[in-house]
Write an enzyme that holds these catalytic residues in place. Structure first.
Site, PDB file in Angstrom:
ATOM      1  CD  GLN A   1      -0.082 -11.849   9.224  1.00 27.78           C
ATOM      2  OE1 GLN A   1       0.993 -11.292   9.385  1.00 27.78           O
ATOM      3  NE2 GLN A   1      -1.216 -11.244   9.430  1.00 27.78           N
TER       4      GLN A   1
ATOM      5  CB  SER B   1      -1.591  -8.787   2.388  1.00 31.83           C
ATOM      6  OG  SER B   1      -1.609  -8.245   3.679  1.00 31.83           O
TER       7      SER B   1
ATOM      8  CD  GLU C   1       0.241  -8.198  11.533  1.00 28.45           C
ATOM      9  OE1 GLU C   1      -0.972  -8.330  11.289  1.00 28.45           O
ATOM     10  OE2 GLU C   1       1.113  -8.198  10.662  1.00 28.45           O
TER      11      GLU C   1
HETATM   12  C1  LIG Z   1       7.042  -4.390   5.689  1.00 26.44           C
HETATM   13  C2  LIG Z   1       5.704  -5.042   5.490  1.00 26.44           C
HETATM   14  C3  LIG Z   1       5.524  -6.353   5.875  1.00 26.44           C
HETATM   15  C4  LIG Z   1       4.280  -6.973   5.671  1.00 26.44           C
HETATM   16  N1  LIG Z   1       4.153  -8.302   6.031  1.00 26.44           N
HETATM   17  C5  LIG Z   1       2.979  -8.930   5.773  1.00 26.44           C
HETATM   18  C6  LIG Z   1       2.842 -10.332   6.057  1.00 26.44           C
HETATM   19  O1  LIG Z   1       3.795 -10.994   6.540  1.00 26.44           O
HETATM   20  N2  LIG Z   1       1.683 -10.947   5.759  1.00 26.44           N
HETATM   21  C7  LIG Z   1       0.628 -10.269   5.228  1.00 26.44           C
HETATM   22  O2  LIG Z   1      -0.419 -10.898   5.025  1.00 26.44           O
HETATM   23  N3  LIG Z   1       0.715  -8.939   4.955  1.00 26.44           N
HETATM   24  C8  LIG Z   1       1.861  -8.271   5.205  1.00 26.44           C
HETATM   25  N4  LIG Z   1       1.983  -6.925   4.910  1.00 26.44           N
HETATM   26  C9  LIG Z   1       0.863  -6.245   4.264  1.00 26.44           C
HETATM   27  C10 LIG Z   1       0.149  -5.213   5.135  1.00 26.44           C
HETATM   28  O3  LIG Z   1      -0.666  -5.836   6.084  1.00 26.44           O
HETATM   29  C11 LIG Z   1      -0.652  -4.328   4.179  1.00 26.44           C
HETATM   30  O4  LIG Z   1       0.276  -3.639   3.360  1.00 26.44           O
HETATM   31  C12 LIG Z   1      -1.507  -3.324   4.902  1.00 26.44           C
HETATM   32  O5  LIG Z   1      -2.551  -3.970   5.613  1.00 26.44           O
HETATM   33  C13 LIG Z   1      -2.132  -2.287   3.931  1.00 26.44           C
HETATM   34  O6  LIG Z   1      -2.726  -2.918   2.860  1.00 26.44           O
HETATM   35  P1  LIG Z   1      -2.389  -2.444   1.363  1.00 26.44           P
HETATM   36  O7  LIG Z   1      -0.905  -2.391   1.224  1.00 26.44           O
HETATM   37  O8  LIG Z   1      -3.158  -3.314   0.430  1.00 26.44           O
HETATM   38  O9  LIG Z   1      -2.923  -0.945   1.256  1.00 26.44           O
HETATM   39  P2  LIG Z   1      -4.430  -0.472   1.016  1.00 26.44           P
HETATM   40  O10 LIG Z   1      -5.338  -1.244   1.913  1.00 26.44           O
HETATM   41  O11 LIG Z   1      -4.704  -0.501  -0.445  1.00 26.44           O
HETATM   42  O12 LIG Z   1      -4.370   1.026   1.529  1.00 26.44           O
HETATM   43  C14 LIG Z   1      -3.887   2.103   0.727  1.00 26.44           C
HETATM   44  C15 LIG Z   1      -4.072   3.396   1.507  1.00 26.44           C
HETATM   45  O13 LIG Z   1      -5.480   3.615   1.753  1.00 26.44           O
HETATM   46  C16 LIG Z   1      -5.721   3.777   3.150  1.00 26.44           C
HETATM   47  N5  LIG Z   1      -7.001   3.158   3.508  1.00 26.44           N
HETATM   48  C17 LIG Z   1      -7.461   1.946   3.088  1.00 26.44           C
HETATM   49  N6  LIG Z   1      -8.675   1.695   3.647  1.00 26.44           N
HETATM   50  C18 LIG Z   1      -8.971   2.757   4.439  1.00 26.44           C
HETATM   51  C19 LIG Z   1     -10.069   3.074   5.299  1.00 26.44           C
HETATM   52  N7  LIG Z   1     -11.106   2.251   5.449  1.00 26.44           N
HETATM   53  N8  LIG Z   1     -10.031   4.247   5.987  1.00 26.44           N
HETATM   54  C20 LIG Z   1      -8.970   5.099   5.855  1.00 26.44           C
HETATM   55  N9  LIG Z   1      -7.893   4.857   5.042  1.00 26.44           N
HETATM   56  C21 LIG Z   1      -7.898   3.692   4.360  1.00 26.44           C
HETATM   57  C22 LIG Z   1      -4.565   3.069   3.835  1.00 26.44           C
HETATM   58  O14 LIG Z   1      -4.342   3.602   5.131  1.00 26.44           O
HETATM   59  C23 LIG Z   1      -3.395   3.364   2.879  1.00 26.44           C
HETATM   60  O15 LIG Z   1      -2.875   4.646   3.155  1.00 26.44           O
HETATM   61  C24 LIG Z   1       3.209  -6.257   5.096  1.00 26.44           C
HETATM   62  C25 LIG Z   1       3.395  -4.925   4.717  1.00 26.44           C
HETATM   63  C26 LIG Z   1       4.620  -4.320   4.900  1.00 26.44           C
HETATM   64  C27 LIG Z   1       4.793  -2.886   4.470  1.00 26.44           C
END
Ligand SMILES: Cc1cc2nc3c(=O)[nH]c(=O)nc-3n(C[C@H](O)[C@H](O)[C@H](O)COP(=O)(O)OP(=O)(O)OC[C@H]3O[C@@H](n4cnc5c(N)ncnc54)[C@H](O)[C@@H]3O)c2cc1C
Length: 398
Positions: free
Chosen positions: A116, A119, A234
């Protein structure tokens, strides 16, 4: 809502009898067994007939899984977790008939693993801000950009990729979803090493990757709606699994308890009992959600399961580390950088303790789950979304 009628359950049980009688799960190769399961409509029982289902309530998947696992058969989810739990529901809901016929069966058998690609470095929680561009060129599209955290991209044959097709629309409107061949020219997969020491996920770079328009999922500009199907599934896929009572991650705690020297410790026993009850409540809640779910995309109840599972797993594994004492500091398999072929290996408690830290991030963070529950279930006021009505190209970004 789809109601379960006795004859549906009987029909499914009879088909399971046929599957197990004709394909001994102990001796039949896994892909062959799963292919037969697909052909009988027992892959996703709620999918339409001919697409691996029977058009029945998803509740019956619990029956099928229990029968197959009980007989020692393979589970598709374990071989292809992203494909089974997220890509398949997206294909069956938004794909063309040709896509369903081409992709669903080998996805289910695990012969073709899927990933998928949503991100990006600047788009995680707010995935609708993503920047990967798809530009139309006749009957094809050209994709350029970078994805990140792409689980199992290194073993995937295909992926579903969300890209921006109209930068001048508001951010939720200008995106389109495609199926991408992960071996197409211009797709580059690079490992990202996790705290566990292994690289289960990846960065994926796309440089002038060509995708035929036939491989679009849903209408041009409607990628956000398509991606919601993936994201809602998911959450259920990550947090909504229904293990047998005492199974799943609580089984790790029970094993650690049996080996632990703290049997006489009343406080530890009380803690274990509380965890067991909590795991059982989560299991029954997931079971209830699967019983009441209609055939289509799951609703916000998926966020309840996902959020509860993340917190429980993290507290439970910390407790297991305490039970293990100094042994918890030893990583039994060394610390090799390997490339797993499946996601979320919880095979040893030390690794599991580290891996479950990601549960509150992957599939939407716990903060985002709370936002969804606050707004969509409790009806609380929405958080301010200043860029909602602004064309994506005019939204300031770093
Ligand atoms: C093990 C693992 C597997 C993954 N696999 C996939 C995959 O296969 N495909 C894919 O596309 N993605 C994947 N991801 C990505 C995952 O979906 C994102 O890491 C996740 O959605 C958070 O995005 P970010 O890491 O950019 O953090 P950010 O969005 O930058 O968030 C940083 C912090 O800010 C907080 N925050 C952000 N916005 C808000 C809000 N509006 N209100 C309150 N708090 C907020 C978050 O909770 C977090 O604590 C994976 C992640 C992990 C850890």
């Amino acid at each position: 809502m789809t109601t379960l009628i006795a004859s549906d359950e009987q029909r499914v049980n009879e088909l399971c009898d046929q599957l197990l009688a004709e394909h001994d799960p102990k001796t039949t190769p896994a892909a062959e067994f799963l292919g037969a399961q697909f052909d009988l409509g027992l892959a996703w029982v709620h999918f339409p007939e001919g697409n691996g289902g029977l058009g029945l309530t998803p509740k019956l998947m619990n029956t099928i899984n229990a029968r197959v696992v009980g007989a020692g058969g393979p589970i598709s989810y374990a071989r292809n977790p992203i494909g089974y739990g997220m890509c398949a529901p997206t294909i069956v809901t938004h794909g063309s008939e040709a896509q369903k016929q081409r992709y669903l069966r080998p996805l289910f058998t695990g012969e073709e693993v899927w990933c998928q690609l949503f991100s990006e470095p600047g788009a995680g929680s707010d995935v609708a801000s993503l920047a990967m561009r798809a530009v139309r060129d006749g009957d094809e599209w050209t994709l350029n950009g970078q994805k990140v955290w792409t689980t199992l991209a290194h073993v995937s044959a295909f992926g579903i990729v969300l890209a921006r097709t109209n930068p001048d629309s508001v951010k939720h409107k200008g995106m389109t979803m495609f199926v991408v061949d992960m071996h197409a020219p211009g797709v580059e997969v690079r490992p990202l090493v996790q705290a566990t020491g292994e690289a289960e996920f990846n960065e994926v770079y796309m440089t002038d990757v060509r995708i035929p328009d036939d491989e679009r999922l849903g209408d041009v500009g409607e990628g956000w709606g398509v991606s919601l199907t993936t994201l809602m599934n998911e959450r259920v896929s990550i947090g909504g699994q229904v293990a047998p009572r005492g199974g799943g991650i609580i089984a790790l705690a029970l094993r650690a308890w049996e080996k632990s020297a703290r049997h006489g410790d009343a406080v530890a026993r009380d803690q274990l009992a509380r965890f067991w009850i909590e795991a059982e409540v989560a299991r029954l809640t997931n079971m209830r959600a699967s019983h009441t779910r209609a055939k289509g995309t799951p609703g916000p109840e998926g966020s309840v399961g996902k959020m509860a599972m993340a917190g429980l797993n993290q507290r439970l594994m910390a407790f297991v580390m305490e039970l293990m004492g100094p042994d918890a500091m030893l990583y039994p398999s060394g610390y090799p950088m390997d490339r797993p072929t499946t996601a979320m290996d919880l095979s040893n408690p030390q690794k599991a303790f580290i891996r479950v830290q990601a549960n509150s991030i992957e599939g939407g963070t716990t903060n985002i789950m709370k936002n969804i529950l606050g707004e969509r279930v409790l009806g609380l006021p929405g958080e301010p979304r200043a860029d909602k009505d602004v064309p994506w190209s005019e939204v300031p970004r770093s």
